[in-house]
Design an enzyme around this catalytic site. Sequence first.
Site, mmCIF file in Angstrom:
data_model
loop_
_atom_site.group_PDB
_atom_site.id
_atom_site.type_symbol
_atom_site.label_atom_id
_atom_site.label_comp_id
_atom_site.label_asym_id
_atom_site.label_seq_id
_atom_site.Cartn_x
_atom_site.Cartn_y
_atom_site.Cartn_z
ATOM 1 N N SER A 1 0.562 8.678 2.381
ATOM 2 C CA SER A 1 1.298 7.593 1.763
ATOM 3 C C SER A 1 1.562 7.900 0.293
ATOM 4 O O SER A 1 2.169 8.912 -0.032
ATOM 5 C CB SER A 1 0.535 6.283 1.977
ATOM 6 O OG SER A 1 1.386 5.170 1.897
ATOM 7 N N ASP B 1 6.801 4.364 11.846
ATOM 8 C CA ASP B 1 6.307 3.923 10.545
ATOM 9 C C ASP B 1 7.333 2.980 9.919
ATOM 10 O O ASP B 1 8.449 3.389 9.589
ATOM 11 C CB ASP B 1 6.081 5.130 9.636
ATOM 12 C CG ASP B 1 5.289 4.800 8.381
ATOM 13 O OD1 ASP B 1 5.290 3.628 7.975
ATOM 14 O OD2 ASP B 1 4.675 5.725 7.817
ATOM 15 N N HIS C 1 2.235 3.637 10.448
ATOM 16 C CA HIS C 1 1.812 4.214 9.170
ATOM 17 C C HIS C 1 0.363 4.677 9.294
ATOM 18 O O HIS C 1 -0.568 4.062 8.758
ATOM 19 C CB HIS C 1 1.970 3.160 8.076
ATOM 20 C CG HIS C 1 1.901 3.705 6.682
ATOM 21 N ND1 HIS C 1 2.770 4.660 6.195
ATOM 22 C CD2 HIS C 1 1.059 3.423 5.653
ATOM 23 C CE1 HIS C 1 2.481 4.939 4.955
ATOM 24 N NE2 HIS C 1 1.435 4.217 4.596
#
Length: 665
Positions: free
Chosen positions: A219, A325, A356
Amino acid sequence: MTPAPRPVGTRARVAVVLVGLLVAALPAAPVTAAPGAASPGAAQPAAGHLPPPAHVVGDQTVPAYSYADAIRESVWVETRADTDGDGVRDRVAVDLVRPREAATAGVRVPVIMDASPYYLCCGRGNEGELKTYDAAGVIAKAPLFYDNYFVPRGYAFAAVDLAGTARSTGCEDVGGPAEVGSARAVVDWLNGRARAFTADGRPVNAAWSTGQVGMIGKSWDGSVANGVAATGVPGLATIVPISAISSWYDYMRYQGSLVATDYPGYLHSDVSGRPEAACAEVLARLRADSADETADYNGFWAQRDYRPSAGRVRASVFVAHGLNDLNVTTNQFARWWQALAEQGVPRKLWLHQAGHQDPFDVRRAEWVAALHRWFDYWLQGLRNGVMDEPRVDLETAPGTWTTQRDWPAPGTRDIRVALGAGDGVTGTLGGRGARPGREQAYVDGSLFEDEVVAEPNTATAGRLVFLSGTLSAPLRISGSPSVRLRVRVDRPTTQLTARLVDYGTAERLLLSGAGGVRTLDTESCWGASTSVDDACYRDTEEVTAVSDHAVLARGWLDAAHHRSLRFSTPLRPDLWYTVTVPLNAYDAVVPAGHVLGLVLGQSDPEFTDTDDRDATVRVDLGRSELILPIAGHGVLPAVDVAPSVVTAPADPSAARTARDTRQVP
């Protein structure tokens, strides 16, 4: 332009391995010169036949060193910026764990580095681990398994607090030059090009480092790795961006549509480790320069767009991303992957079906093994054949994996799919389509996703639906679809949305909640442990459920940005415009017996934040089309009337209010 890294298989590759063995046997000395363009191992002439270090056996590293006795130290690396304006250059905290036996023997080691804003505010990994320190303020526990697993195998691990976060000084500028520069400064220090200090101000160097660095992170952390690689910094040999951002504009803006208001300010405040007054000016600039009022792509966003600098990347790149995601959407990896491919950057890709998520929580054992071999090759210079294998690992269905040469799938071609009027309620995909001038109109309904895609044969205000015929053979979609529309709008702008939907009953990942993954009560261990930092993590599994349809890809466009994202062009109600709505990248096989659907809507309170509502949009079907990336010989059957598709209706009792769409990446 910096030359692309030399591919594996050249004569220089043999020299690299010998050099790695030579460097391991040399006494420690300050690093004074950076390696050149990234290639596996150190960049010096080979000499002699020296025995390998203790942590190398054949073509792999092994756990030869004690994790419990590892050297743990905290240093502060000086950056080139003074973002808080206090007259002193910012310093970023670097917490290090490295093998003591290697240091004692004078064996230099490469570094695996995770630079993050989350180490003290929010946590890392599925279990939200935070850094902890001993009474002297030295790192006692670093989140995740990287240090536990790799330090015994002859690596150092560096957990870096980005500028303005945790124990670092300066101010967080959310993907900008200060953030990227603060992580780059650590790579420079590991190569003798920057200064660092202990907590009491004593200078400290990284004589123990080979200068070879691999950045990894999920991320935001992986986004930083992309940004640092895009600077072309020497010594960064590889990066592993997981669910990572390559353009912050595309993260916070969907083609001119706001994902949420005040997004940069929100993220800055969420991770800042500084007193509010210290970074008030930086926060004010973030809010002003990001230009919520226009949603234009401007200089602020250009600084946070790493794709145009792909030609500067010296590092190899191992990308991992979830195909579902909805936080960091799939175009983030797809456009970065394409830019890297155009520059000939050595690369590898893992795509899984979850949202995610880190592959560690999707396919754990295989992921750890893949990382081990990747780092051994690029940081230790070991000839293990990892670059001779298929470039892509792809999860095609829950728990089903395959490999392929590249992505999109080799042989993929774009086909143009005509839109037809159908029965006047539900249009068609494929066949001859409508003649130019055949129009359909719809009024903005601000529909949520479950409303906009359910019961496609039913008239629903606020959408247009187009269905293919029932597929007689599986259809492989691989790449980035788009919709080209000829429209007339009775407002200066409106949001246009498009969704590609697989209508048909199948067992699919249950993506709500944790993005298709469930945390179990059992644990597995990945590396060595201490009394305060164990290597054990709760196991996970993919969660599936039978459903009657699934949204494959989504796309959004502010219609006034149809000419350029750098400026808006208000629409005139008496004119027709040709606009393109790009959809997120995807890879899926739509099974035989299913129906492919295209659903058009306008404002989307579930995914974006817009006040441009109540528009009526007229679509010239004969001058509109779906562009679909199809692998193999798949085709959409010709159809004049849309087939009947049964889905569960949207729950009328569900509470639907526009929510704050801001997330942390």
